[in-house]
Design an enzyme around this catalytic site. Structure first.
Site: not given
Length: 368
Positions: A243-244, A251, A256, A260, A276, A287
């Site tokens: 989670d950012i 934002n 926005h 993005d 892998r 997010e």
């Protein structure tokens, strides 16, 4: 010449066919169609129309026509063939000569087919055939190889003309053979185009439009597959939920469009750290992102999560709303289990979410 007894009973067995020898059942229209159709649906409708045209064409021909695949199974017959043999189409399709005729006759047919498969060249023979009404028919049969997209022989197309009471008109039939070959070749090409279009649609439906990584739908499907596989093999499955940190503040402050772009950069970091081929990266929502790692121990999952966190931190993407860091950071929660009958995918996700909650208390960290 061998005599064929069409009255021998045999159960109708439905067999699958190759892409180049299309079963009629695979092209039957669905019961209802949505009002607006995609390009793939329009292409499939056109393919069905072409197949019906081909079937109508060969049914109108008085000669006996049939097609076999590489496994010697009959994949297409016309009306004249069914009437002569005294069997319905569904009783013939999917059967081999050994299913339809006595062994001594079927062995002769198989030997002839083997010669054609080996040589890849058309041949012409005269055969005797006992019709359903008891008549002994003398057939002039042309068998020709049917080539697939890779240039290999994938089947045999045959046209048999009753020459018991009339002569063979070779020129007219050769034209017919070329027309049928062209029609079958076109069907194979259209089938390939339809398959490619469907593959592209499937890919698009499983990708997040903004970041390019897999979407939640693709994650749910892959998670179910990997869960069952790891359960069978007794191996572990790691689910890393990211989670950012303070993304809403990002934002609100930068807009926005910048938000993005930030999401795309984060997705790129995750993709580069999933080394892998079996590692699976997806946007979980908003997010939040996921890296799913099959067969990974907890230490390996932690190592991947820390690499993502550190790499993003070092990108130094400005974030004035991130207290104490001044840059975009990310937190991660890890769950690692060996799937069994007493647990499910929901338990795995919930455990990862709980650890993410702990990580979010301090931000820019990994909890497992």
């Amino acid at each position: 010449m061998p005599e064929v007894n069409p009255d021998r009973e045999s159960a109708a067995v439905s067999q699958p066919m190759s892409d180049d020898l299309l079963p009629k059942s695979a092209l039957d229209p669905v019961a209802s169609e949505p009002p607006a159709m995609s390009r793939a649906e329009l292409a499939e409708r056109a393919l069905r129309q072409q197949y019906r045209f081909l079937q109508t064409l060969i049914d109108a021909i008085p000669d006996l026509i049939f097609v076999k695949d590489r496994a010697y199974r009959v994949t297409l017959v016309n009306k004249a063939f069914c009437e002569a043999s005294g069997q319905r189409e569904e009783e013939i399709i999917g059967k081999t000569a050994h299913d339809l005729y006595p062994k001594e006759i079927a062995d002769v047919y198989k030997e002839m087919d083997d010669k054609l498969f080996d040589s890849g060249e058309a041949n012409r023979n005269e055969e005797w055939f006992v019709a359903a009404d008891g008549r002994t028919m003398r057939l002039d049969t042309i068998k020709m190889p049917y080539f697939g997209q890779n240039g290999q022989v994938v089947g045999i197309m045959a046209i048999s003309r009753d020459i018991t009471e009339r002569s063979v008109r070779d020129e007219e039939r050769d034209v017919l053979v070329r027309q049928l070959q062209s029609a079958l070749r076109q069907l194979a090409e259209e089938r390939k185009k339809l398959r490619e279009a469907n593959d592209k649609l499937t890919l698009l439906s499983q990708r997040d439009g903004l970041t390019g990584v897999h979407n939640r739908r693709a994650l749910d499907e892959r998670l179910e597959v990997e869960w069952n596989r790891c359960r069978r093999e007794g191996s572990s499955l790691a689910f890393v939920l990211f989670d950012i940190d303070h993304f809403k503040a990002y934002n609100d402050h930068y807009g926005h469009l910048a938000g993005d772009d930030c999401l795309r950069q984060v997705a790129d970091v995750l993709s580069r750290q999933a080394h892998r081929a079996s590692d699976f990266v997806a946007r979980y929502g908003g997010e939040e992102f996921v890296i799913m790692i099959s067969g990974a121990e907890r230490s390996a999952a932690v190592s991947v999560a820390e690499a993502v966190r550190e790499t993003l931190y070092n990108l130094n993407i400005p974030h004035e709303g991130s207290a104490g860091h001044g840059r975009v950071t990310i937190s991660a929660g890890i769950a690692v289990v060996v799937p069994d009958a007493d647990s499910g995918t929901t338990d795995l996700i919930q455990k990862a979410d709980e650890n993410l909650y702990l990580a979010k208390r301090t931000r820019n960290c990994v909890r497992s």
